[in-house]
Write an enzyme that holds these catalytic residues in place. Structure first.
Site, PDB file in Angstrom:
ATOM      1  N   VAL A   1       0.849  -1.191   0.000  1.00 50.77           N
ATOM      2  CA  VAL A   1       0.000   0.000   0.000  1.00 50.77           C
ATOM      3  C   VAL A   1       0.882   1.237   0.000  1.00 50.77           C
ATOM      4  O   VAL A   1       1.811   1.353   0.808  1.00 50.77           O
ATOM      5  CB  VAL A   1      -0.934   0.025   1.230  1.00 50.77           C
ATOM      6  CG1 VAL A   1      -1.741   1.321   1.258  1.00 50.77           C
ATOM      7  CG2 VAL A   1      -1.866  -1.180   1.223  1.00 50.77           C
TER       8      VAL A   1
ATOM      9  N   ALA B   1       4.477   4.151   2.888  1.00 49.56           N
ATOM     10  CA  ALA B   1       4.047   2.911   2.241  1.00 49.56           C
ATOM     11  C   ALA B   1       4.254   1.765   3.225  1.00 49.56           C
ATOM     12  O   ALA B   1       4.900   1.931   4.262  1.00 49.56           O
ATOM     13  CB  ALA B   1       4.830   2.670   0.955  1.00 49.56           C
ATOM     14  N   LYS B   2       3.697   0.611   2.906  1.00 49.90           N
ATOM     15  CA  LYS B   2       3.900  -0.572   3.747  1.00 49.90           C
ATOM     16  C   LYS B   2       3.522  -1.804   2.947  1.00 49.90           C
ATOM     17  O   LYS B   2       2.723  -1.735   2.015  1.00 49.90           O
ATOM     18  CB  LYS B   2       3.019  -0.494   5.008  1.00 49.90           C
ATOM     19  CG  LYS B   2       3.558  -1.308   6.175  1.00 49.90           C
ATOM     20  CD  LYS B   2       4.721  -0.598   6.860  1.00 49.90           C
ATOM     21  CE  LYS B   2       5.205  -1.370   8.079  1.00 49.90           C
ATOM     22  NZ  LYS B   2       6.220  -0.606   8.840  1.00 49.90           N
ATOM     23  N   GLY B   3       4.088  -2.930   3.334  1.00 49.99           N
ATOM     24  CA  GLY B   3       3.787  -4.175   2.656  1.00 49.99           C
ATOM     25  C   GLY B   3       3.694  -5.326   3.627  1.00 49.99           C
ATOM     26  O   GLY B   3       4.119  -5.226   4.781  1.00 49.99           O
TER      27      GLY B   3
ATOM     28  N   ASP C   1      10.604  -5.349   8.609  1.00 54.81           N
ATOM     29  CA  ASP C   1       9.573  -5.105   9.616  1.00 54.81           C
ATOM     30  C   ASP C   1       9.405  -6.408  10.399  1.00 54.81           C
ATOM     31  O   ASP C   1      10.375  -7.161  10.530  1.00 54.81           O
ATOM     32  CB  ASP C   1       8.270  -4.654   8.945  1.00 54.81           C
ATOM     33  CG  ASP C   1       7.303  -3.977   9.913  1.00 54.81           C
ATOM     34  OD1 ASP C   1       7.568  -2.833  10.306  1.00 54.81           O
ATOM     35  OD2 ASP C   1       6.294  -4.604  10.274  1.00 54.81           O
TER      36      ASP C   1
END
Length: 424
Positions: A68, A113-115, A154
């Site tokens: 995202v 952003a992040k995944g 992460d």
């Protein structure tokens, strides 16, 4: 997302819902920029991908992955990738939004952003883990890049995962692109100081908060929830400053010692499969009792949503340092404020990691690398300058540090949005 879910109508008690409430609280402090506030409530782009791999036994397994990009008005997307069986799109949306706020709060030239992949990496062999990583990277490769969106480690991901991601992306573009991810091994363009950066940021902001509260770190009692890279590093630094780590909770359970846990012995044991509860230097207690432990400083460094209203009423802490993303629900935030408990919010407290990720990205482009002392000096200066500006804003408007952090960050984000305008 499901048919029942939209960006502005989240699932009850979800991380995304928490984020939206946080945004609503800051709108009164945005002045004319408030007209752009809907920008903050809608991710720019959300990608859901299928990640099929052939398992070691010859079967084919499918995993669901996400990336995202919440907002990129101030620069490329920046944010980690987590491998966890409970990953959801709403969680990744919230994490990406918190990254937008976080990078703006410390004034880095990034968006958020992040995944994530919904998988338990502990059930995979090393070969299967590499396959999942590489296939996921290939699937999201259409939206990531050194100038577009830069992933990082992460939950349950590390330097090896980043090395596989970098290599996969590089093979697909036909040239080595070290800047596509951060948190890489040193010999692949990683940065000194990156591994301990998030925990160091928690310590630096916590030290300043304690000073302003008149809380002497020497002898201060600290409880740490989550004893991975962030929690253990922060605990070490506080112990070096004279504090006592009286309680630690990790995925295996909770261990307590009112006289202080011996970190030199605990940390190596906590990193094994047996976890913290196998350490013999403290008493193992039920997880719920962690919140009852008498402490001066509480460091939630696990997952989001851990400090509930009930737990906020229980804690004896004078200071909460959010090492995790979104650990405190809004109702609990209000209770802590009413009780006079100071909360240093995640979007500034744990920003040390993304700050040194920025240093790594800059070093990769210049192919010139700094020593660790220089990195730590730069990190401490950025964190302190950001915190002091936020604290001044909180004092000026008589608001919490969280609302002040959002006010500072969202003003920067929406000013960029306004000045860039809308295209076409």
């Amino acid at each position: 997302m499901s048919e029942k879910l939209s960006f502005v109508n989240p699932t009850p008690n979800s991380p995304w819902g928490t984020y939206l409430q946080q945004v609503d609280r800051v709108i009164p402090y945005l002045g004319d920029l408030a007209r752009w506030s809907e920008t903050l409530k809608r991710p720019k782009r959300a990608l859901i991908v299928d990640v099929p791999i052939e398992m070691d036994d010859g079967t084919v397994a499918h995993f669901e992955g996400y990336r995202v990009q919440h907002n990129m008005s101030r620069g490329p997307g920046k944010g980690g990738v987590r491998f966890h069986p409970d990953v959801t799109l709403e969680e990744v949306m919230a994490l990406s939004a918190w990254m937008t706020v976080k990078t703006a709060a410390v004034n880095l030239p990034y968006g958020g952003a992040k995944g994530g992949i919904r998988v338990d990496p502990k059930t995979l062999s090393l070969k299967e883990l590499e396959k999942v990583t590489r296939r996921y990277t290939s699937e999201i490769g259409i939206i990531i890049g050194p100038h577009t969106d830069i992933p990082a480690p992460d939950v349950n991901t590390n330097g090896q995962i980043m090395a596989w991601m970098m290599d996969t992306y590089s093979m697909n573009v036909g040239g080595t692109a070290t800047g596509v991810v951060t948190g890489k091994p040193l010999h692949l363009g990683g940065s000194l100081g990156r591994v301990k950066a998030t925990g160091r940021g928690v310590f630096v902001t916590g030290r300043e908060a304690a000073r302003r509260l008149g809380l002497d770190l020497r002898g201060a009692r600290i409880a740490v929830q989550g004893f991975g890279n962030v929690g253990s590093v922060a605990a070490e630094l506080f112990a070096e400053a004279g504090a006592k780590i009286v309680a630690v909770q990790d995925h295996t359970g909770t261990i307590v010692n009112e006289n202080g846990l011996d970190l030199s012995k605990l940390i190596p044991i906590a990193r094994t499969v047996a976890g913290a509860v196998s350490f013999k230097g403290g008493d193992v207690v039920p997880n719920d009792k962690f919140w009852d432990v008498a402490c001066d400083i509480l460091i939630p460094a696990a997952l989001e949503g851990q400090i509930t209203a009930e737990r906020a009423k229980k804690t004896t802490a004078k200071l909460v340092l959010e090492g995790a993303n979104g650990p405190t629900v809004p109702e609990a935030d209000d209770i802590l404020a009413e009780r006079g408990v100071l909360v240093v919010p995640d979007v500034i407290c744990n920003a040390g990691g993304v700050t040194v990720s920025y240093f790594e990205w800059v070093q990769d482009f210049s192919s010139f690398f700094w020593d660790e002392d220089e990195i730590n000096v730069r990190l401490d200066r950025i964190m302190m300058n950001a915190l002091n500006h936020i604290w001044d804003t909180a004092d000026k408007h008589k608001i919490t540090l969280r609302t002040a952090t959002y006010a500072v960050a969202c003003e920067r984000i929406l000013m960029a949005r306004q000045e860039r305008g809308l295209y076409p």
